[in-house]
Design an enzyme around this catalytic site. Structure first.
Site, PDB file in Angstrom:
ATOM      1  CB  CYS A 103      -5.918  -0.410   5.313  1.00 25.90           C
ATOM      2  SG  CYS A 103      -4.189  -0.912   5.365  1.00 25.90           S
ATOM      3  CD  GLU A 136      -1.438   4.619   3.685  1.00 23.49           C
ATOM      4  OE1 GLU A 136      -2.356   5.409   3.763  1.00 23.49           O
ATOM      5  OE2 GLU A 136      -1.259   3.579   2.857  1.00 23.49           O
ATOM      6  CB  CYS A 142      -1.084   1.481   6.195  1.00 20.15           C
ATOM      7  SG  CYS A 142      -1.174   0.550   4.500  1.00 20.15           S
ATOM      8  CG  HIS A 181      -2.015  -1.137   1.212  1.00 19.26           C
ATOM      9  ND1 HIS A 181      -2.988  -1.144   2.027  1.00 19.26           N
ATOM     10  CD2 HIS A 181      -2.126  -2.166   0.394  1.00 19.26           C
ATOM     11  CE1 HIS A 181      -3.643  -2.003   1.946  1.00 19.26           C
ATOM     12  NE2 HIS A 181      -3.266  -2.857   0.718  1.00 19.26           N
TER      13      HIS A 181
END
Length: 151
Positions: A79, A51, A82, A49
């Protein structure tokens, strides 16, 4: 700290993947220098992701640096995975554009747990959150993503 400037850079990065426009930058809270960047590449790996990619980039570039004064800018609310990566990295501040409620409204797949909730559950430290920076611009990325997915 120039939140809008740094969020604009995260948006630029996010434009690199219109099917998953989760862009991220990590910035020195002291100097404002961008130290790391990340873009969602979940097709390559489901854990890449924006991040997590930025956190990995940070520690690849700057091993051993103290992350406690850093600020992470992200186009959408992190999320739980992350958020955990942010916590474990020691980054103390998160600035986000699009919130979880918008992602839910658009029907995107997600785990319905806010980044603040994850941060509050940590037995060590946590991070503070600033919401809604360039919200309209960030929301537009995800609205376009949802339209593309419907087509």
């Amino acid at each position: 700290m120039d939140h809008e400037r740094h969020m604009r850079r995260a948006i630029e990065i996010a434009n690199g993947n219109p099917d998953a426009p989760f862009g991220c930058v990590i910035v020195s809270g002291e100097t404002g220098e961008i130290l790391a960047e990340g873009l969602n590449d979940a097709e390559k790996s489901p854990v890449l992701h924006g991040e997590t990619a930025a956190v990995m980039d940070l520690f690849d570039r700057r091993p051993g640096d103290d992350p406690s004064d850093l600020v992470l800018y992200t186009t959408a609310e992190p999320c739980p995975m992350c958020s955990g990566a942010i916590l474990w990295s020691g980054i103390s501040r998160v600035v986000l554009g699009t919130c979880l409620e918008t992602l839910k409204r658009l029907g995107l797949p997600l785990i319905d747990l806010s980044c603040e909730e994850v941060s509050q559950k940590a037995s060590f430290g946590g991070f503070e959150v600033t919401r809604g920076v360039l919200k309209a611009e960030c929301d537009a990325l995800f609205e376009e993503m949802a339209r593309r997915a419907e087509a």
